[in-house]
Design a protein around this motif. Structure first.
Motif, PDB file in Angstrom:
ATOM      1  N   LEU A 102      30.045  86.944  28.955  1.00 41.61           N
ATOM      2  CA  LEU A 102      29.899  87.898  27.849  1.00 41.61           C
ATOM      3  C   LEU A 102      30.638  89.216  28.083  1.00 41.61           C
ATOM      4  O   LEU A 102      30.919  89.942  27.138  1.00 41.61           O
ATOM      5  N   MET A 103      30.944  89.519  29.345  1.00 45.20           N
ATOM      6  CA  MET A 103      31.566  90.822  29.664  1.00 45.20           C
ATOM      7  C   MET A 103      32.804  91.104  28.823  1.00 45.20           C
ATOM      8  O   MET A 103      32.903  92.138  28.177  1.00 45.20           O
ATOM      9  N   GLY A 104      33.751  90.166  28.833  1.00 47.13           N
ATOM     10  CA  GLY A 104      35.032  90.378  28.155  1.00 47.13           C
ATOM     11  C   GLY A 104      34.911  90.557  26.650  1.00 47.13           C
ATOM     12  O   GLY A 104      35.281  91.601  26.112  1.00 47.13           O
ATOM     13  N   PRO A 105      34.351  89.525  25.944  1.00 50.92           N
ATOM     14  CA  PRO A 105      34.239  89.633  24.494  1.00 50.92           C
ATOM     15  C   PRO A 105      33.457  90.870  24.054  1.00 50.92           C
ATOM     16  O   PRO A 105      33.851  91.543  23.096  1.00 50.92           O
ATOM     17  N   GLY A 108      35.510  94.026  24.441  1.00 52.58           N
ATOM     18  CA  GLY A 108      36.488  94.109  23.360  1.00 52.58           C
ATOM     19  C   GLY A 108      35.838  94.529  22.055  1.00 52.58           C
ATOM     20  O   GLY A 108      36.302  95.434  21.363  1.00 52.58           O
ATOM     21  N   LEU A 109      34.721  93.860  21.747  1.00 55.86           N
ATOM     22  CA  LEU A 109      34.000  94.152  20.502  1.00 55.86           C
ATOM     23  C   LEU A 109      33.496  95.596  20.493  1.00 55.86           C
ATOM     24  O   LEU A 109      33.701  96.343  19.534  1.00 55.86           O
ATOM     25  N   GLY A 110      32.866  96.003  21.590  1.00 60.02           N
ATOM     26  CA  GLY A 110      32.299  97.349  21.659  1.00 60.02           C
ATOM     27  C   GLY A 110      33.373  98.424  21.610  1.00 60.02           C
ATOM     28  O   GLY A 110      33.260  99.390  20.857  1.00 60.02           O
ATOM     29  N   ASP A 111      34.441  98.228  22.401  1.00 57.28           N
ATOM     30  CA  ASP A 111      35.481  99.261  22.445  1.00 57.28           C
ATOM     31  C   ASP A 111      36.186  99.389  21.106  1.00 57.28           C
ATOM     32  O   ASP A 111      36.465 100.494  20.646  1.00 57.28           O
TER      33      ASP A 111
END
Lengths: 270, 250
Positions: A102-105, A108-111
């Protein structure tokens, strides 16, 4: 057999989640914050010290995502730790695997949605409130709306993350939800940037061509063709330099100040 | 208010703002808030607003992505606003001083992430070893938050308390053309933020909406709130038409 988490425990998780980046570090990033977030869960569901220590150590591993969306894996981890304590055949290594997946997606979504879309748009609106003479309404609007975004997302992340548990991972990836939200956010971001350029990227030139009757004031001609065209052009140039030439924004900010000063000394900007 | 008290209050506010940026993120650490608050403390709210707005534009879309730390907007706005008010040099000069200060803030943040917090994180490791719950909380939350006062509060205090006379002298020595140039550059700096924002947009094929927004503002003079309303309408229309389209195909 361990115990089940209730609403009160999840509220404790929610409050502890606020410290996710408090001790952010380059070695293992948000690991200590993640561990603190899991305190209410681990203390509730496990009986023996051995189990507890094992669980804490699990969350001291490297973890890095967006501060705010980190609430989602924290909620999911709460569900998985509970499952681990209550079921014999649950493999706890899944917890770390799902966190990492979950870290990557989520970063990306949060940033892009929170820092790249919500914050600049709300800040631009706050600026426009200030510029139209509303004073404190501007910053107040900004802080209230950003608190709503920041704290609201954390609330949803912890509570929904827990509720959906392991299912959530599949739901997000298969429902096409991310695609839909991404498309709408892109429309909003494009329109806002395009629409804010004429007011917020101001470039005027005092250049006058010719003299007397036939003189041509460049700025008036440009405004007749397309108001704000210099700002649009300069923004496109910056976009090109960042995107294609990989020049950092920090350098471009410095260069822009230099261009401004040089332009005034040369008499082409004013 | 004495300058000592003012510098102390600004430093305290900066510390609280950093604690906010490391925890709740209500975003009181952004220039649009820091500027007016420092203005209030220093007794010139109008200048505080002007500095806050200019620096907010400068940092509009500088995003914290992954491990890279951006130049710091909080400490630079606080010191720039205080100096603009004390020195009377105006917004342009304050914005110009903000940039070098923002790099100092960036260096402090890098030090915090690469040295101080690694040390605290290892303390958390030891606390976990002994199942010392209070120890986890102390070393993850309490101590790193206190460090914010030393890292960001103290330099702010020194800059505001000792910097004003020094900065005032520099301001008198600066030629007018340079100040005009800085203000012209300041007017253009929004382009960098917007360009950065454009690079982060995910659905590239939505770009016609960029021109749509620009033309509404450019030819029709729709103001920024109007543009935001239009964006909502466009999102709704796109959503409905696309759903319709999908239903027809099914």
């Amino acid at each position: 057999m361990g115990k089940k988490l209730n609403k009160k425990d999840l509220w404790k998780v929610f409050w502890n989640q606020m410290t996710i980046r408090a001790a952010n570090n380059y070695e293992r990033q948000q690991n200590a914050g993640f561990t603190q977030s899991m305190i209410p869960v681990i203390e509730k569901v496990y009986e023996t010290d051995e189990e507890k220590k094992e669980a804490y150590e699990r969350h001291m591993e490297y973890f890095l995502t967006n501060d705010i969306t980190s609430a989602i894996p924290i909620g999911i981890s709460a569900a998985m730790e509970e499952e681990n304590a209550n079921s014999e055949d649950f493999d706890p290594s899944i917890i770390g695997a799902i966190k990492t997946a979950l870290m990557g997606p989520l970063a990306g979504l949060g940033d892009s949605l929170l820092n790249g879309t919500a914050r600049p748009i709300l800040a631009s609106l706050a600026i426009s409130f200030v510029q139209s003479g509303l004073g404190w309404i501007g910053p107040l609007f900004f802080v209230i709306s950003m608190s709503f975004v920041s704290i609201g997302t954390r609330y949803l992340g912890v509570f929904q993350g827990y509720k959906q548990g392991i299912k959530l991972v599949d739901t997000i990836q298969n429902s096409g939800l991310i695609d839909k939200v991404t498309e709408l956010a892109s429309i909003a971001a494009y329109m806002i940037v395009g629409g804010f350029i004429p007011a917020l990227v101001v470039i005027n030139t005092p250049i006058v061509v010719g003299s007397g009757e036939s003189q041509l004031i460049l700025q008036e001609t440009l405004d007749g063709l397309m108001p704000g065209v210099l700002g649009l052009g300069y923004t496109m140039l910056m976009f090109y330099l960042i995107k294609k030439k990989k020049i950092s924004a920090t350098i471009l900010i410095l260069l822009t100040m230099l261009v401004g000063v040089a332009g005034v000394y040369l008499g082409i900007l004013g | 208010m004495s300058i000592f008290l003012q510098a102390l209050l600004v430093a305290l506010f900066v510390t609280i703002a950093f604690i906010d940026s490391h925890t709740f993120q209500t975003h009181i650490f952004r220039p649009i808030v820091v500027g007016p608050v420092v203005g209030l403390i220093m007794g010139d709210v109008a200048t505080g607003f002007a500095v806050g707005v200019s620096i907010e534009l400068m940092f509009l879309a500088v995003i914290f992505v992954g491990t890279a730390l951006p130049p710091d907007p909080t400490i630079s706005t606080a010191i720039a606003a205080a100096i603009a008010i004390l020195g009377g040099g105006g917004t342009e000069l304050a914005v110009a001083t903000a940039l070098p200060i923002s790099f100092i803030g960036q260096i402090a943040a890098t030090f915090q992430n690469s040295v101080i917090n690694i040390w605290f994180m290892h303390k958390v490791d030891h606390a976990v070893e002994k199942l010392d719950i209070k120890g986890i909380r102390r070393n993850n939350m309490i101590y790193p938050m206190l460090v914010n006062f030393l890292l960001y509060g103290v330099p702010t205090f020194l800059a505001v308390y000792f910097g004003s006379d020094f900065v005032a002298q520099i301001i008198r020595a600066i030629p007018d053309k340079l100040i005009t140039g800085l203000s012209v550059g300041g007017g253009m700096i929004g382009a960098v933020g917007f360009a950065l924002l454009l690079t982060t947009i995910k659905s590239k094929r939505m770009w016609p909406f960029f021109l749509l927004g620009f033309f509404f503002a450019s030819y029709l003079n729709v103001n920024m709130i109007g543009i935001a309303m239009l964006a909502v309408v466009c999102c709704a229309l796109y959503f409905y038409f696309k759903l319709d389209d999908q239903n027809n195909h099914n």
